[in-house]
Design a protein around this motif. Structure first.
Motif, PDB file in Angstrom:
ATOM      1  N   SER B  31       0.822  -1.198   0.000  1.00 43.97           N
ATOM      2  CA  SER B  31       0.000   0.000   0.000  1.00 43.97           C
ATOM      3  C   SER B  31       0.863   1.258   0.000  1.00 43.97           C
ATOM      4  O   SER B  31       0.410   2.327  -0.352  1.00 43.97           O
ATOM      5  N   GLN B  32       2.131   1.104   0.403  1.00 43.03           N
ATOM      6  CA  GLN B  32       3.011   2.275   0.518  1.00 43.03           C
ATOM      7  C   GLN B  32       4.190   2.174  -0.447  1.00 43.03           C
ATOM      8  O   GLN B  32       4.650   1.081  -0.764  1.00 43.03           O
ATOM      9  N   ILE B  33       4.674   3.328  -0.890  1.00 41.60           N
ATOM     10  CA  ILE B  33       5.870   3.347  -1.729  1.00 41.60           C
ATOM     11  C   ILE B  33       6.904   4.270  -1.090  1.00 41.60           C
ATOM     12  O   ILE B  33       6.564   5.079  -0.226  1.00 41.60           O
ATOM     13  N   ASP B  34       8.149   4.147  -1.517  1.00 35.01           N
ATOM     14  CA  ASP B  34       9.184   5.079  -1.062  1.00 35.01           C
ATOM     15  C   ASP B  34       8.885   6.446  -1.676  1.00 35.01           C
ATOM     16  O   ASP B  34       8.423   6.528  -2.806  1.00 35.01           O
ATOM     17  N   SER B  35       9.203   7.497  -0.933  1.00 32.21           N
ATOM     18  CA  SER B  35       8.853   8.820  -1.457  1.00 32.21           C
ATOM     19  C   SER B  35       9.621   9.118  -2.751  1.00 32.21           C
ATOM     20  O   SER B  35       9.147   9.856  -3.603  1.00 32.21           O
ATOM     21  N   ALA B  36      10.783   8.494  -2.925  1.00 30.06           N
ATOM     22  CA  ALA B  36      11.556   8.720  -4.145  1.00 30.06           C
ATOM     23  C   ALA B  36      10.855   8.146  -5.376  1.00 30.06           C
ATOM     24  O   ALA B  36      11.113   8.571  -6.502  1.00 30.06           O
ATOM     25  N   LEU B  94      -3.129  11.220  -3.234  1.00 31.39           N
ATOM     26  CA  LEU B  94      -2.765  10.163  -2.285  1.00 31.39           C
ATOM     27  C   LEU B  94      -1.368   9.619  -2.584  1.00 31.39           C
ATOM     28  O   LEU B  94      -0.613   9.269  -1.680  1.00 31.39           O
ATOM     29  N   ILE B  95      -1.023   9.557  -3.868  1.00 33.08           N
ATOM     30  CA  ILE B  95       0.315   9.063  -4.228  1.00 33.08           C
ATOM     31  C   ILE B  95       1.370  10.112  -3.845  1.00 33.08           C
ATOM     32  O   ILE B  95       2.355   9.803  -3.184  1.00 33.08           O
ATOM     33  N   SER B  96       1.142  11.373  -4.225  1.00 33.50           N
ATOM     34  CA  SER B  96       2.146  12.414  -3.981  1.00 33.50           C
ATOM     35  C   SER B  96       2.269  12.776  -2.507  1.00 33.50           C
ATOM     36  O   SER B  96       3.366  12.910  -1.987  1.00 33.50           O
ATOM     37  N   ASP B  97       1.142  12.948  -1.848  1.00 32.10           N
ATOM     38  CA  ASP B  97       1.188  13.451  -0.471  1.00 32.10           C
ATOM     39  C   ASP B  97       1.333  12.333   0.560  1.00 32.10           C
ATOM     40  O   ASP B  97       1.946  12.533   1.605  1.00 32.10           O
ATOM     41  N   SER B  98       0.754  11.153   0.290  1.00 34.33           N
ATOM     42  CA  SER B  98       0.747  10.122   1.329  1.00 34.33           C
ATOM     43  C   SER B  98       1.563   8.885   0.946  1.00 34.33           C
ATOM     44  O   SER B  98       1.554   7.892   1.675  1.00 34.33           O
ATOM     45  N   CYS B  99       2.263   8.933  -0.227  1.00 35.17           N
ATOM     46  CA  CYS B  99       3.080   7.799  -0.672  1.00 35.17           C
ATOM     47  C   CYS B  99       2.273   6.504  -0.781  1.00 35.17           C
ATOM     48  O   CYS B  99       2.766   5.421  -0.455  1.00 35.17           O
ATOM     49  N   TYR B 100       1.015   6.612  -1.207  1.00 35.78           N
ATOM     50  CA  TYR B 100       0.234   5.399  -1.449  1.00 35.78           C
ATOM     51  C   TYR B 100       0.712   4.767  -2.753  1.00 35.78           C
ATOM     52  O   TYR B 100       1.131   5.464  -3.666  1.00 35.78           O
ATOM     53  N   ALA B 102      -0.116   3.068  -6.355  1.00 40.99           N
ATOM     54  CA  ALA B 102      -1.200   3.403  -7.284  1.00 40.99           C
ATOM     55  C   ALA B 102      -2.422   2.542  -7.004  1.00 40.99           C
ATOM     56  O   ALA B 102      -3.549   3.030  -6.958  1.00 40.99           O
ATOM     57  N   GLU B 103      -2.185   1.245  -6.794  1.00 34.74           N
ATOM     58  CA  GLU B 103      -3.306   0.322  -6.548  1.00 34.74           C
ATOM     59  C   GLU B 103      -4.100   0.738  -5.310  1.00 34.74           C
ATOM     60  O   GLU B 103      -5.315   0.756  -5.303  1.00 34.74           O
ATOM     61  N   PHE B 104      -3.355   1.060  -4.253  1.00 34.62           N
ATOM     62  CA  PHE B 104      -4.023   1.366  -2.994  1.00 34.62           C
ATOM     63  C   PHE B 104      -4.774   2.697  -3.088  1.00 34.62           C
ATOM     64  O   PHE B 104      -5.849   2.855  -2.529  1.00 34.62           O
ATOM     65  N   ALA B 105      -4.180   3.647  -3.832  1.00 36.95           N
ATOM     66  CA  ALA B 105      -4.851   4.937  -4.019  1.00 36.95           C
ATOM     67  C   ALA B 105      -6.167   4.723  -4.767  1.00 36.95           C
ATOM     68  O   ALA B 105      -7.224   5.230  -4.367  1.00 36.95           O
ATOM     69  N   VAL B 106      -6.100   3.950  -5.855  1.00 40.59           N
ATOM     70  CA  VAL B 106      -7.296   3.682  -6.660  1.00 40.59           C
ATOM     71  C   VAL B 106      -8.369   3.016  -5.805  1.00 40.59           C
ATOM     72  O   VAL B 106      -9.524   3.425  -5.764  1.00 40.59           O
ATOM     73  N   SER B 107      -7.946   1.982  -5.085  1.00 39.20           N
ATOM     74  CA  SER B 107      -8.888   1.210  -4.293  1.00 39.20           C
ATOM     75  C   SER B 107      -9.482   2.033  -3.156  1.00 39.20           C
ATOM     76  O   SER B 107     -10.676   1.966  -2.880  1.00 39.20           O
ATOM     77  N   THR B 108      -8.646   2.851  -2.515  1.00 46.06           N
ATOM     78  CA  THR B 108      -9.125   3.659  -1.392  1.00 46.06           C
ATOM     79  C   THR B 108     -10.203   4.648  -1.844  1.00 46.06           C
ATOM     80  O   THR B 108     -11.274   4.734  -1.252  1.00 46.06           O
ATOM     81  N   VAL B 109      -9.900   5.379  -2.924  1.00 48.93           N
ATOM     82  CA  VAL B 109     -10.830   6.411  -3.387  1.00 48.93           C
ATOM     83  C   VAL B 109     -12.126   5.778  -3.902  1.00 48.93           C
ATOM     84  O   VAL B 109     -13.227   6.191  -3.531  1.00 48.93           O
ATOM     85  N   LEU B 110     -11.994   4.752  -4.744  1.00 48.37           N
ATOM     86  CA  LEU B 110     -13.194   4.171  -5.347  1.00 48.37           C
ATOM     87  C   LEU B 110     -14.041   3.422  -4.313  1.00 48.37           C
ATOM     88  O   LEU B 110     -15.259   3.432  -4.383  1.00 48.37           O
ATOM     89  N   LEU B 210      -4.052  -0.763   7.143  1.00 45.62           N
ATOM     90  CA  LEU B 210      -3.639  -1.197   5.803  1.00 45.62           C
ATOM     91  C   LEU B 210      -2.834  -0.135   5.059  1.00 45.62           C
ATOM     92  O   LEU B 210      -1.939  -0.458   4.283  1.00 45.62           O
ATOM     93  N   HIS B 211      -3.145   1.138   5.319  1.00 48.06           N
ATOM     94  CA  HIS B 211      -2.446   2.210   4.609  1.00 48.06           C
ATOM     95  C   HIS B 211      -0.995   2.348   5.059  1.00 48.06           C
ATOM     96  O   HIS B 211      -0.248   3.122   4.504  1.00 48.06           O
ATOM     97  N   ARG B 212      -0.601   1.576   6.070  1.00 46.80           N
ATOM     98  CA  ARG B 212       0.770   1.714   6.574  1.00 46.80           C
ATOM     99  C   ARG B 212       1.701   0.624   6.065  1.00 46.80           C
ATOM    100  O   ARG B 212       2.855   0.549   6.468  1.00 46.80           O
ATOM    101  N   ILE B 213       1.188  -0.229   5.192  1.00 46.01           N
ATOM    102  CA  ILE B 213       1.999  -1.346   4.714  1.00 46.01           C
ATOM    103  C   ILE B 213       2.988  -0.885   3.649  1.00 46.01           C
ATOM    104  O   ILE B 213       2.605  -0.388   2.609  1.00 46.01           O
ATOM    105  N   ALA B 214       4.250  -1.059   3.930  1.00 47.09           N
ATOM    106  CA  ALA B 214       5.260  -0.660   2.973  1.00 47.09           C
ATOM    107  C   ALA B 214       5.440  -1.754   1.932  1.00 47.09           C
ATOM    108  O   ALA B 214       4.860  -2.814   2.016  1.00 47.09           O
ATOM    109  N   ARG B 215       6.249  -1.462   0.979  1.00 46.02           N
ATOM    110  CA  ARG B 215       6.505  -2.334  -0.155  1.00 46.02           C
ATOM    111  C   ARG B 215       6.837  -3.762   0.262  1.00 46.02           C
ATOM    112  O   ARG B 215       7.771  -4.014   1.004  1.00 46.02           O
TER     113      ARG B 215
END
Lengths: 87, 581
Positions: B31-36, B94-100, B102-110, B210-215
């Motif tokens: 659910s999470q990505i590195d900010s880089a 969600l991707i830029s500000d919260s490092c979600y 793409a999948e998790f951002a899509v799923s969260t919003v929808l 769930l939003h705290r799960i890193a790669r």
């Protein structure tokens, strides 16, 4: 209740063809007519009076196209529409 | 490293890779990505949107050609949803500000939109939630996801999800999923029961995480303590691997006592039976020393199926159960559907208060055709086996009498049709509604046996939903009120000479099982996995210890005091086991 999928699709597609900003106003709430999700969440009932506000270079063409949609009645909707143009 | 505390509902420790199941059943590996990586993730999303749009365009053309414009218009609207810049902005934020991811951002919003539409209280709006889910599915597929059902080639994973239904849990592939954790849920929910039946370690009620799960991280799941460790460090991994070894040793030890009788030091014999959901659990039950099946939950035959199982299918399943138990007795419970266990095919209207609504025997008596089919299958299977029939959730004598009358009719009917009549079938009822306890002296005149279902009895006595994390603490088998109902039940059954067993989860916990024996219960039925430790506990104590516990608990005013006393007493009596549990 609510604008159906098909008219929402047509509305947002039509508005999306133009450069100008198109807002739908309902009960003091105003939403982007180019966003189908916003139209779907509008919660307008049949017969609700909606206001269209178009702003921008091709505002008149957009208004004409949208009015035509409403006049043709989509399929099921019989929303009345009042329009207002600002430029 | 991140440690979370939830509610342990199915024992065992598992260490594995995380697999996130979104609310619509799609697997997401992180659910999470590195900010880089945010820039790449945004690109990935845009590419996927373009790809998904292309697929929808294709669908639209195909269906317009083959089926007509109406269906094509649906895909057109889906495409428009996919291209909605309002949604794009929400995803991108969600991707830029919260490092979600793409999948998790899509799923969260929808999911949020779908949820909102579903709760607008109109069928048209609720259908829209289905449209949104379709769009989500298309986009997740374009992002490389796949539905869980078709997932292949995964290593052994631990499933992380907001919630899991009992049916979803039962459908998990045991060879790929080695445990699960959910944000929602409480102790004693049916999902927990299924997990224990499958011997799948599980922790529920973790709250939002769930939003705290890193790669693609590793996770440690401790189904004994309810602890979940995300991205564990080496020390934690080492610690848990050691514990797993110790436990493996203990399991071996417990298997060794399998063939020894469940008898206290001073010779009081207790019968241990197994609760099962699937015929496939019988082997495991016998391996762990079960002396019969105390509760066969037949509804799982229905839950997994798309249509109601036929009389033939059921007869085959019940015969299979009887043939596997080696002449031991099997208590089959008739359909206990409703509440959170609704099959795909039952025509239940949503109820505002399902636990107090048309469920279990009430539903069966309301739809007697279904119960009749089931009873026919049971009676037909009964020949040549020790089959006992038990009716669940009986509240009134009228219900019991109606159910028994149906059974008599079915037996006569089958005899007329030329089926070999079975030997006398013992008939019993579950005692799980306080009303049944209060009227038990009348009930025992009309049944051969009773079985106390502590899970529902606790729920209905305490008026607390066992899967609602906010009131789950009220739900306690050791609550003084529940203990009083148990004592009454045992006294009434014994006075009438009617066999009494306890098949709820209170019997599976070693300490409460000693308490039940102290109250006078001599038949305990529990999940197969818990039988060895129950036996181990029993074999180390005297009946006197149990009676003393059962007397002492009535001195306390609150569940908390009883709990503290039980824990202390357990540690004194069985120091080795107390350390391990």
């Amino acid at each position: 209740m609510g604008i159906h999928m098909r008219p929402a699709d047509l509305l947002s597609r039509t508005a999306g063809r133009f450069e100008c900003q198109v807002l739908i106003e309902n009960n003091g709430q105003s939403i982007d007519c180019k966003s189908i999700m916003s139209i779907l969440t509008l919660g307008a009932r049949q017969g609700t009076q909606l206001n269209l506000r178009v702003t921008g270079p091709d505002a008149q063409q957009a208004l004409d196209a949208l009015c035509e949609l409403f006049e043709q009645g989509f399929d099921e909707s019989d929303s009345e529409v009042a329009t207002e143009q600002t430029s | 490293m991140l440690e979370l505390q939830g509610i342990a509902v199915s024992p065992g420790v598992a260490i594995g890779k995380v697999l996130i199941l979104d609310r619509e059943g799609y697997r997401i590996t992180r659910s999470q990505i590195d900010s880089a990586d945010r820039h790449n993730e945004l690109d990935r999303l845009r590419t996927a949107i373009a790809e998904a749009s292309k697929r929808l365009e294709q669908h639209r053309r195909d269906s317009t050609e083959k089926i007509g414009v109406d269906i094509g218009a649906i895909f057109s609207a889906h495409q428009q949803l996919l291209l909605d810049t309002t949604l794009h902005r929400e995803w991108e934020r969600l991707i830029s500000d919260s490092c979600y991811s793409a999948e998790f951002a899509v799923s969260t919003v929808l999911s949020r939109y779908a949820h909102a539409f579903r709760n607008m209280g109109s069928d048209v709006m609720a259908e829209r939630a289905g449209d949104i889910r379709d769009v989500e599915r298309t986009l997740l597929e374009a992002l490389g996801g796949a539905p869980l059902q078709v997932s292949g080639g995964l290593g052994q994973s631990i499933l992380l999800s907001h919630d899991l239904t009992p049916a979803e849990t039962a459908g998990l592939d045991r060879s790929k999923i080695i445990g699960f954790c959910t944000e929602a849920g409480g102790p004693g929910g049916h999902t927990a029961i299924v997990a224990r039946g499958m011997e799948l370690p599980a922790v529920v009620g973790l709250g939002s995480f769930l939003h705290r799960i890193a790669r693609e991280t590793t996770v440690i799941l401790d189904g004994f303590s309810g602890r979940v460790v995300l991205q564990p460090d080496e020390a934690a991994l080492k610690d848990y691997r050691q514990r797993m070894e110790v436990r493996a040793g203990r399991v071996k030890q417990l298997t060794e006592i399998r063939d020894l009788p469940a008898v206290t030091q001073d010779g009081t014999r207790v019968t241990l039976l197994a609760n099962i959901e699937f015929p496939g659990e019988i082997a495991a039950s016998l391996q762990r020393g079960a002396e019969g099946i105390g509760l066969y939950r037949t509804e799982f035959l229905y839950l997994g199926a798309d249509t109601e199982p036929s009389e033939e299918e059921q007869t085959t399943a019940y015969r299979e159960v009887l043939s596997q138990v080696d002449g031991l007795s099997v208590i089959m419970r008739t359909l206990d559907l409703g509440a959170d266990k609704v099959g795909k095919f039952t025509l239940l209207e949503p109820e505002s208060n399902p636990s107090l609504g048309l469920r279990s025997i009430r539903l069966s008596l309301r739809q007697p055709r279904m119960l009749r089919t089931q009873l026919r299958a049971m009676v037909r299977a009964a020949c040549g086996g020790k089959l006992k029939i038990m009716f669940p959730m009986i509240s009134t004598l009228h219900e019991l009498r109606t159910a028994r009358m149906l059974l008599r009719q079915v037996i006569d009917e089958l005899a007329e049709e030329g089926h070999q009549p079975p030997q006398k079938i013992q008939v019993g009822m579950m005692v799980e509604v306080p009303a049944a306890v209060l009227m038990l002296e009348r009930f025992v005149r009309e049944v051969d046996f009773i079985s106390i279902g502590t899970n529902d009895l606790i729920q209905y006595t305490m008026a607390a939903d066992r899967s609602n994390e906010y009131v789950a603490d009220l739900y306690a088998g050791h609550d003084p009120a529940v203990l009083r109902l148990l004592q009454t039940s045992v006294d009434v059954a014994q006075a009438a000479g009617v066999e009494i067993s306890v098949c709820g989860e209170m019997s599976s916990n070693p300490i409460t099982s000693l308490l039940l024996v102290g109250l006078g219960v001599r038949i305990l039925s529990a999940s197969p996995a818990s039988l060895p430790q129950m036996k181990q506990a029993l074999r180390q104590v005297r009946l006197e210890d149990c009676t003393q516990i059962a007397k002492r608990v009535f001195d306390f005013d609150t569940a908390r005091e009883v709990d503290a006393y039980l824990k202390t007493r357990f540690a004194e009596l069985l120091p080795e086991m107390a350390l391990g549990v």
